[in-house]
Scaffold this motif. Structure first.
Motif, PDB file in Angstrom:
ATOM      1  N   TYR A 180       1.105  20.412 -51.787  1.00 16.17           N
ATOM      2  CA  TYR A 180       0.820  20.611 -50.843  1.00 16.17           C
ATOM      3  C   TYR A 180       0.028  21.770 -50.595  1.00 16.17           C
ATOM      4  O   TYR A 180       0.426  22.488 -50.142  1.00 16.17           O
ATOM      5  CB  TYR A 180       2.835  20.890 -50.365  1.00 16.17           C
ATOM      6  N   GLU A 181      -1.178  21.390 -49.389  1.00 17.93           N
ATOM      7  CA  GLU A 181      -2.217  22.077 -49.534  1.00 17.93           C
ATOM      8  C   GLU A 181      -2.784  22.167 -47.846  1.00 17.93           C
ATOM      9  O   GLU A 181      -3.239  21.895 -47.308  1.00 17.93           O
ATOM     10  CB  GLU A 181      -3.448  21.376 -50.193  1.00 17.93           C
ATOM     11  N   ASN A 182      -1.856  23.346 -46.968  1.00 14.94           N
ATOM     12  CA  ASN A 182      -2.259  24.257 -46.015  1.00 14.94           C
ATOM     13  C   ASN A 182      -3.441  24.628 -45.812  1.00 14.94           C
ATOM     14  O   ASN A 182      -4.280  25.338 -45.871  1.00 14.94           O
ATOM     15  CB  ASN A 182      -1.620  24.833 -45.821  1.00 14.94           C
ATOM     16  N   LYS A 183      -4.552  23.830 -45.800  1.00 14.30           N
ATOM     17  CA  LYS A 183      -5.665  24.071 -45.541  1.00 14.30           C
ATOM     18  C   LYS A 183      -5.804  24.315 -44.030  1.00 14.30           C
ATOM     19  O   LYS A 183      -6.886  26.395 -44.124  1.00 14.30           O
ATOM     20  CB  LYS A 183      -7.000  22.678 -44.746  1.00 14.30           C
ATOM     21  N   MET A 184      -5.605  25.257 -42.749  1.00  6.97           N
ATOM     22  CA  MET A 184      -4.866  25.404 -42.125  1.00  6.97           C
ATOM     23  C   MET A 184      -4.333  26.879 -42.429  1.00  6.97           C
ATOM     24  O   MET A 184      -5.314  28.005 -40.928  1.00  6.97           O
ATOM     25  CB  MET A 184      -4.093  25.199 -40.433  1.00  6.97           C
ATOM     26  N   PHE A 185      -3.355  27.541 -42.967  1.00  7.24           N
ATOM     27  CA  PHE A 185      -2.936  28.104 -43.221  1.00  7.24           C
ATOM     28  C   PHE A 185      -3.984  29.225 -43.939  1.00  7.24           C
ATOM     29  O   PHE A 185      -3.862  30.456 -44.464  1.00  7.24           O
ATOM     30  CB  PHE A 185      -1.634  27.840 -44.500  1.00  7.24           C
ATOM     31  N   LYS A 186      -4.683  28.375 -45.218  1.00  7.50           N
ATOM     32  CA  LYS A 186      -5.927  28.945 -45.378  1.00  7.50           C
ATOM     33  C   LYS A 186      -7.331  29.526 -45.298  1.00  7.50           C
ATOM     34  O   LYS A 186      -7.909  30.568 -44.484  1.00  7.50           O
ATOM     35  CB  LYS A 186      -6.681  28.145 -47.443  1.00  7.50           C
ATOM     36  N   ILE A 187      -7.407  28.919 -44.095  1.00  9.54           N
ATOM     37  CA  ILE A 187      -7.588  29.286 -42.957  1.00  9.54           C
ATOM     38  C   ILE A 187      -7.797  30.650 -41.995  1.00  9.54           C
ATOM     39  O   ILE A 187      -8.745  31.220 -42.195  1.00  9.54           O
ATOM     40  CB  ILE A 187      -8.784  28.196 -41.295  1.00  9.54           C
ATOM     41  N   VAL A 194     -11.607  38.928 -43.722  1.00  5.33           N
ATOM     42  CA  VAL A 194     -12.603  38.772 -42.599  1.00  5.33           C
ATOM     43  C   VAL A 194     -12.653  40.007 -41.782  1.00  5.33           C
ATOM     44  O   VAL A 194     -13.366  40.607 -42.122  1.00  5.33           O
ATOM     45  CB  VAL A 194     -13.487  37.160 -42.991  1.00  5.33           C
ATOM     46  N   TYR A 195     -11.576  39.380 -41.328  1.00  7.62           N
ATOM     47  CA  TYR A 195     -11.612  40.400 -39.820  1.00  7.62           C
ATOM     48  C   TYR A 195     -11.112  42.101 -40.300  1.00  7.62           C
ATOM     49  O   TYR A 195     -11.810  42.410 -39.797  1.00  7.62           O
ATOM     50  CB  TYR A 195     -10.290  39.905 -38.684  1.00  7.62           C
ATOM     51  N   LEU A 196     -10.009  41.464 -41.899  1.00  6.69           N
ATOM     52  CA  LEU A 196      -9.775  42.806 -41.748  1.00  6.69           C
ATOM     53  C   LEU A 196     -11.074  44.281 -42.597  1.00  6.69           C
ATOM     54  O   LEU A 196     -10.993  44.964 -42.477  1.00  6.69           O
ATOM     55  CB  LEU A 196      -8.611  42.538 -43.342  1.00  6.69           C
ATOM     56  N   ILE A 198     -14.036  43.800 -41.652  1.00  5.25           N
ATOM     57  CA  ILE A 198     -15.160  43.828 -40.333  1.00  5.25           C
ATOM     58  C   ILE A 198     -14.495  45.382 -39.970  1.00  5.25           C
ATOM     59  O   ILE A 198     -15.140  46.411 -39.559  1.00  5.25           O
ATOM     60  CB  ILE A 198     -15.837  42.625 -39.284  1.00  5.25           C
ATOM     61  N   LEU A 199     -13.036  45.374 -39.609  1.00  7.66           N
ATOM     62  CA  LEU A 199     -12.448  46.497 -38.959  1.00  7.66           C
ATOM     63  C   LEU A 199     -12.606  47.756 -40.027  1.00  7.66           C
ATOM     64  O   LEU A 199     -12.770  48.820 -39.900  1.00  7.66           O
ATOM     65  CB  LEU A 199     -10.724  46.326 -38.652  1.00  7.66           C
ATOM     66  N   SER A 200     -12.760  47.686 -41.391  1.00  9.40           N
ATOM     67  CA  SER A 200     -12.492  48.077 -42.692  1.00  9.40           C
ATOM     68  C   SER A 200     -13.860  49.258 -42.051  1.00  9.40           C
ATOM     69  O   SER A 200     -14.128  50.219 -42.599  1.00  9.40           O
ATOM     70  CB  SER A 200     -12.354  47.842 -43.520  1.00  9.40           C
ATOM     71  N   ILE A 201     -14.899  48.505 -41.898  1.00 15.82           N
ATOM     72  CA  ILE A 201     -16.781  48.875 -42.045  1.00 15.82           C
ATOM     73  C   ILE A 201     -16.486  49.478 -41.069  1.00 15.82           C
ATOM     74  O   ILE A 201     -17.490  50.205 -40.859  1.00 15.82           O
ATOM     75  CB  ILE A 201     -17.489  47.852 -42.143  1.00 15.82           C
ATOM     76  N   ILE A 202     -16.296  49.364 -40.183  1.00 21.36           N
ATOM     77  CA  ILE A 202     -16.290  49.999 -38.738  1.00 21.36           C
ATOM     78  C   ILE A 202     -15.543  51.342 -38.426  1.00 21.36           C
ATOM     79  O   ILE A 202     -16.416  52.249 -37.853  1.00 21.36           O
ATOM     80  CB  ILE A 202     -15.796  48.773 -37.635  1.00 21.36           C
ATOM     81  N   TYR A 203     -14.070  51.305 -38.782  1.00 21.55           N
ATOM     82  CA  TYR A 203     -13.544  52.067 -39.773  1.00 21.55           C
ATOM     83  C   TYR A 203     -14.693  53.123 -40.368  1.00 21.55           C
ATOM     84  O   TYR A 203     -14.516  54.540 -39.974  1.00 21.55           O
ATOM     85  CB  TYR A 203     -12.577  52.193 -39.884  1.00 21.55           C
ATOM     86  N   LEU A 204     -14.866  53.203 -41.583  1.00 16.31           N
ATOM     87  CA  LEU A 204     -16.057  53.696 -42.078  1.00 16.31           C
ATOM     88  C   LEU A 204     -17.669  54.314 -41.158  1.00 16.31           C
ATOM     89  O   LEU A 204     -17.427  55.525 -41.727  1.00 16.31           O
ATOM     90  CB  LEU A 204     -16.116  52.693 -43.720  1.00 16.31           C
ATOM     91  N   LYS A 205     -18.049  53.831 -40.601  1.00 13.98           N
ATOM     92  CA  LYS A 205     -18.856  53.966 -40.487  1.00 13.98           C
ATOM     93  C   LYS A 205     -18.485  54.766 -38.802  1.00 13.98           C
ATOM     94  O   LYS A 205     -19.654  55.725 -39.191  1.00 13.98           O
ATOM     95  CB  LYS A 205     -19.742  52.427 -39.211  1.00 13.98           C
ATOM     96  N   LYS A 206     -17.214  55.073 -38.659  1.00 15.28           N
ATOM     97  CA  LYS A 206     -17.060  55.962 -37.645  1.00 15.28           C
ATOM     98  C   LYS A 206     -16.769  57.369 -38.065  1.00 15.28           C
ATOM     99  O   LYS A 206     -17.389  58.577 -38.090  1.00 15.28           O
ATOM    100  CB  LYS A 206     -16.319  56.031 -36.755  1.00 15.28           C
ATOM    101  N   GLU A 207     -16.117  57.220 -39.320  1.00 13.55           N
ATOM    102  CA  GLU A 207     -15.804  58.144 -40.308  1.00 13.55           C
ATOM    103  C   GLU A 207     -16.932  58.965 -40.659  1.00 13.55           C
ATOM    104  O   GLU A 207     -16.844  60.614 -40.354  1.00 13.55           O
ATOM    105  CB  GLU A 207     -14.644  58.067 -41.304  1.00 13.55           C
ATOM    106  N   ASN A 208     -18.075  58.174 -41.199  1.00 10.44           N
ATOM    107  CA  ASN A 208     -19.041  59.222 -41.306  1.00 10.44           C
ATOM    108  C   ASN A 208     -19.710  59.773 -40.224  1.00 10.44           C
ATOM    109  O   ASN A 208     -20.625  60.596 -40.399  1.00 10.44           O
ATOM    110  CB  ASN A 208     -19.962  57.823 -42.123  1.00 10.44           C
ATOM    111  N   ILE A 209     -20.314  59.146 -39.033  1.00 10.09           N
ATOM    112  CA  ILE A 209     -20.328  59.833 -37.856  1.00 10.09           C
ATOM    113  C   ILE A 209     -20.034  61.412 -37.442  1.00 10.09           C
ATOM    114  O   ILE A 209     -20.522  61.722 -37.144  1.00 10.09           O
ATOM    115  CB  ILE A 209     -20.340  59.073 -36.903  1.00 10.09           C
ATOM    116  N   PHE A 210     -18.847  60.717 -37.741  1.00  4.46           N
ATOM    117  CA  PHE A 210     -17.331  61.979 -37.206  1.00  4.46           C
ATOM    118  C   PHE A 210     -17.846  63.453 -38.501  1.00  4.46           C
ATOM    119  O   PHE A 210     -17.807  64.604 -38.075  1.00  4.46           O
ATOM    120  CB  PHE A 210     -16.465  62.193 -37.572  1.00  4.46           C
ATOM    121  N   LEU A 211     -18.187  63.226 -39.521  1.00  3.92           N
ATOM    122  CA  LEU A 211     -18.672  63.902 -40.793  1.00  3.92           C
ATOM    123  C   LEU A 211     -20.493  64.277 -40.334  1.00  3.92           C
ATOM    124  O   LEU A 211     -20.038  65.465 -41.103  1.00  3.92           O
ATOM    125  CB  LEU A 211     -18.876  63.377 -42.087  1.00  3.92           C
TER     126      LEU A 211
END
Length: 211
Positions: A180-187, A194-196, A198-211
Protein backbone atom coordinates in the motif's frame (compact mmCIF):
# COMPACT_ATOMS: atom_id res chain seq x y z
CA UNK A 1 -27.35 -10.73 0.59
CA UNK A 2 -30.38 -9.19 2.28
CA UNK A 3 -32.78 -10.98 -0.04
CA UNK A 4 -31.20 -14.33 0.89
CA UNK A 5 -31.40 -13.80 4.67
CA UNK A 6 -34.75 -14.97 5.99
CA UNK A 7 -35.99 -13.01 9.00
CA UNK A 8 -38.82 -13.62 11.38
CA UNK A 9 -39.59 -12.39 14.88
CA UNK A 10 -37.35 -14.95 16.60
CA UNK A 11 -34.43 -15.87 14.35
CA UNK A 12 -32.47 -15.38 11.11
CA UNK A 13 -31.71 -18.04 8.54
CA UNK A 14 -28.59 -17.64 6.38
CA UNK A 15 -27.97 -20.03 3.48
CA UNK A 16 -24.70 -21.33 2.04
CA UNK A 17 -24.38 -18.85 -0.88
CA UNK A 18 -24.42 -15.97 1.59
CA UNK A 19 -21.77 -17.48 3.86
CA UNK A 20 -19.66 -18.25 0.77
CA UNK A 21 -19.86 -14.61 -0.28
CA UNK A 22 -19.02 -13.34 3.21
CA UNK A 23 -16.02 -15.64 3.51
CA UNK A 24 -14.81 -14.57 0.05
CA UNK A 25 -14.55 -11.03 1.39
CA UNK A 26 -12.80 -12.26 4.51
CA UNK A 27 -15.69 -11.30 6.80
CA UNK A 28 -15.13 -13.47 9.83
CA UNK A 29 -17.88 -12.41 12.23
CA UNK A 30 -21.57 -11.52 12.27
CA UNK A 31 -23.35 -9.51 14.98
CA UNK A 32 -27.08 -10.11 15.26
CA UNK A 33 -29.98 -9.19 17.51
CA UNK A 34 -31.49 -12.59 16.76
CA UNK A 35 -30.25 -16.19 16.88
CA UNK A 36 -28.90 -17.25 13.47
CA UNK A 37 -29.59 -20.61 11.87
CA UNK A 38 -26.79 -21.77 9.57
CA UNK A 39 -24.54 -24.79 9.24
CA UNK A 40 -21.52 -22.62 8.35
CA UNK A 41 -21.37 -20.30 11.39
CA UNK A 42 -20.86 -20.86 15.12
CA UNK A 43 -22.03 -18.87 18.13
CA UNK A 44 -19.02 -17.23 19.79
CA UNK A 45 -20.66 -15.10 22.47
CA UNK A 46 -24.06 -13.90 23.69
CA UNK A 47 -24.42 -10.62 25.60
CA UNK A 48 -27.51 -9.26 27.34
CA UNK A 49 -27.72 -5.49 26.85
CA UNK A 50 -30.56 -3.02 27.36
CA UNK A 51 -33.13 -5.80 27.77
CA UNK A 52 -32.01 -7.51 24.54
CA UNK A 53 -29.71 -10.35 23.59
CA UNK A 54 -26.85 -9.61 21.18
CA UNK A 55 -25.21 -12.55 19.42
CA UNK A 56 -21.69 -12.77 18.00
CA UNK A 57 -21.12 -15.49 15.39
CA UNK A 58 -17.95 -16.58 13.60
CA UNK A 59 -17.75 -18.03 10.11
CA UNK A 60 -16.32 -21.55 10.20
CA UNK A 61 -14.73 -21.45 6.74
CA UNK A 62 -12.93 -18.11 6.90
CA UNK A 63 -9.57 -18.26 5.15
CA UNK A 64 -6.49 -18.47 7.36
CA UNK A 65 -4.28 -16.84 4.71
CA UNK A 66 -4.56 -13.40 3.05
CA UNK A 67 -4.51 -14.94 -0.44
CA UNK A 68 -5.78 -17.92 -2.41
CA UNK A 69 -5.33 -19.58 -5.79
CA UNK A 70 -8.73 -20.15 -7.44
CA UNK A 71 -9.31 -23.24 -9.54
CA UNK A 72 -11.52 -21.53 -12.13
CA UNK A 73 -11.43 -18.04 -13.63
CA UNK A 74 -14.39 -16.19 -15.14
CA UNK A 75 -14.57 -12.92 -17.05
CA UNK A 76 -17.09 -10.28 -15.95
CA UNK A 77 -17.83 -6.79 -17.24
CA UNK A 78 -20.36 -5.50 -14.69
CA UNK A 79 -21.86 -6.09 -11.28
CA UNK A 80 -24.79 -7.75 -13.04
CA UNK A 81 -22.43 -10.52 -14.17
CA UNK A 82 -21.29 -10.98 -10.58
CA UNK A 83 -24.90 -11.02 -9.36
CA UNK A 84 -25.64 -13.77 -11.85
CA UNK A 85 -22.65 -15.78 -10.62
CA UNK A 86 -23.98 -15.39 -7.08
CA UNK A 87 -27.42 -16.58 -8.14
CA UNK A 88 -25.80 -19.54 -9.89
CA UNK A 89 -23.95 -20.38 -6.65
CA UNK A 90 -20.53 -20.14 -8.33
CA UNK A 91 -18.90 -17.84 -5.76
CA UNK A 92 -16.36 -19.55 -3.50
CA UNK A 93 -12.60 -19.78 -2.99
CA UNK A 94 -12.54 -22.19 -5.92
CA UNK A 95 -13.48 -19.41 -8.35
CA UNK A 96 -12.51 -15.83 -9.22
CA UNK A 97 -14.26 -13.25 -11.40
CA UNK A 98 -11.92 -10.94 -13.32
CA UNK A 99 -12.69 -7.55 -14.85
CA UNK A 100 -10.66 -8.05 -18.04
CA UNK A 101 -11.25 -8.04 -21.79
CA UNK A 102 -9.76 -11.50 -22.24
CA UNK A 103 -8.75 -14.29 -19.89
CA UNK A 104 -5.22 -15.65 -20.23
CA UNK A 105 -6.55 -19.01 -19.07
CA UNK A 106 -9.73 -20.34 -17.45
CA UNK A 107 -8.32 -22.95 -15.09
CA UNK A 108 -5.43 -22.78 -12.63
CA UNK A 109 -4.14 -26.26 -13.44
CA UNK A 110 -0.45 -25.59 -12.76
CA UNK A 111 0.97 -26.78 -9.47
CA UNK A 112 2.48 -24.13 -7.24
CA UNK A 113 4.16 -23.95 -3.86
CA UNK A 114 3.59 -20.62 -2.11
CA UNK A 115 4.97 -19.48 1.25
CA UNK A 116 3.68 -16.45 3.14
CA UNK A 117 6.69 -14.36 4.24
CA UNK A 118 5.02 -11.17 5.49
CA UNK A 119 1.44 -10.24 6.31
CA UNK A 120 0.52 -6.78 7.60
CA UNK A 121 -2.18 -4.19 6.94
CA UNK A 122 0.08 -2.47 4.41
CA UNK A 123 2.14 -5.26 2.85
CA UNK A 124 1.90 -8.93 1.92
CA UNK A 125 4.94 -10.82 0.64
CA UNK A 126 4.83 -14.28 -0.95
CA UNK A 127 7.59 -16.54 -2.26
CA UNK A 128 6.46 -19.12 -4.77
CA UNK A 129 7.61 -21.82 -7.17
CA UNK A 130 5.29 -22.04 -10.18
CA UNK A 131 5.26 -24.74 -12.86
CA UNK A 132 3.32 -22.40 -15.15
CA UNK A 133 1.48 -19.07 -15.13
CA UNK A 134 -0.78 -18.80 -12.06
CA UNK A 135 -3.47 -16.32 -10.98
CA UNK A 136 -3.43 -15.28 -7.29
CA UNK A 137 -6.15 -13.36 -5.44
CA UNK A 138 -5.36 -11.23 -2.37
CA UNK A 139 -8.02 -10.76 0.30
CA UNK A 140 -7.60 -6.99 0.24
CA UNK A 141 -10.06 -4.34 -0.89
CA UNK A 142 -8.93 -2.71 -4.11
CA UNK A 143 -7.68 0.88 -3.93
CA UNK A 144 -5.44 2.69 -6.47
CA UNK A 145 -2.77 2.99 -3.75
CA UNK A 146 -2.18 -0.77 -3.77
CA UNK A 147 0.74 -1.85 -5.97
CA UNK A 148 1.91 -5.36 -6.90
CA UNK A 149 5.54 -6.23 -7.58
CA UNK A 150 6.93 -9.48 -8.99
CA UNK A 151 10.66 -9.78 -8.22
CA UNK A 152 10.75 -6.04 -7.52
CA UNK A 153 9.16 -5.06 -10.84
CA UNK A 154 5.76 -3.39 -10.81
CA UNK A 155 3.06 -5.40 -12.54
CA UNK A 156 -0.59 -4.84 -13.41
CA UNK A 157 -3.36 -5.44 -10.89
CA UNK A 158 -6.47 -7.26 -12.08
CA UNK A 159 -9.60 -6.11 -10.27
CA UNK A 160 -11.23 -9.33 -9.06
CA UNK A 161 -14.60 -10.18 -7.55
CA UNK A 162 -15.68 -6.52 -7.79
CA UNK A 163 -13.54 -5.27 -4.89
CA UNK A 164 -10.47 -7.50 -4.55
CA UNK A 165 -6.95 -7.64 -6.00
CA UNK A 166 -5.68 -10.26 -8.41
CA UNK A 167 -2.38 -10.75 -10.26
CA UNK A 168 -0.98 -13.05 -12.93
CA UNK A 169 2.36 -14.61 -11.92
CA UNK A 170 4.57 -16.15 -14.63
CA UNK A 171 6.26 -19.54 -14.51
CA UNK A 172 9.34 -19.89 -12.32
CA UNK A 173 10.51 -18.90 -8.84
CA UNK A 174 9.21 -15.47 -7.84
CA UNK A 175 8.72 -13.06 -4.96
CA UNK A 176 5.32 -11.37 -5.06
CA UNK A 177 4.78 -8.21 -3.00
CA UNK A 178 1.52 -6.36 -2.46
CA UNK A 179 2.20 -2.91 -1.00
CA UNK A 180 0.00 0.00 0.00
CA UNK A 181 1.76 3.13 -1.25
CA UNK A 182 -0.04 6.35 -0.41
CA UNK A 183 1.29 8.79 -3.03
CA UNK A 184 -0.48 11.82 -1.53
CA UNK A 185 1.11 11.10 1.85
CA UNK A 186 4.56 10.92 0.24
CA UNK A 187 3.92 14.20 -1.60
CA UNK A 188 2.81 15.80 1.67
CA UNK A 189 5.94 14.60 3.47
CA UNK A 190 8.16 15.91 0.62
CA UNK A 191 6.45 19.33 0.70
CA UNK A 192 6.81 19.48 4.49
CA UNK A 193 10.54 18.68 4.30
CA UNK A 194 11.12 21.30 1.58
CA UNK A 195 9.13 23.88 3.55
CA UNK A 196 11.14 23.09 6.70
CA UNK A 197 14.40 23.48 4.79
CA UNK A 198 13.30 26.87 3.43
CA UNK A 199 12.36 28.08 6.90
CA UNK A 200 15.69 26.84 8.26
CA UNK A 201 17.62 28.70 5.56
CA UNK A 202 15.66 31.91 6.21
CA UNK A 203 16.27 31.60 9.94
CA UNK A 204 20.00 31.00 9.50
CA UNK A 205 20.30 33.98 7.18
CA UNK A 206 18.58 36.20 9.73
CA UNK A 207 20.92 34.94 12.44
CA UNK A 208 23.93 35.80 10.26
CA UNK A 209 22.58 39.31 9.66
CA UNK A 210 22.18 39.97 13.37
CA UNK A 211 25.73 38.73 13.97
Amino acid sequence: ILSAIKVDEKELTIDTPVTNLLSRYNIGHIISAYPVLSDEISLTKKVYFDKHNIYLYSLDKISATPFFVPEKLYKISSTDDFDQAYNDKKISEKSAFLEVKNLKFKTNTNKSKINLIKNSNYEIVLIGKFDGMVFIVFDKNYYPEWQVYVDGKKTSIVKTDITQIGVYVPQGDHIISLKYENKMFKIGVTISIVYLLILSIIYLKKENIFL
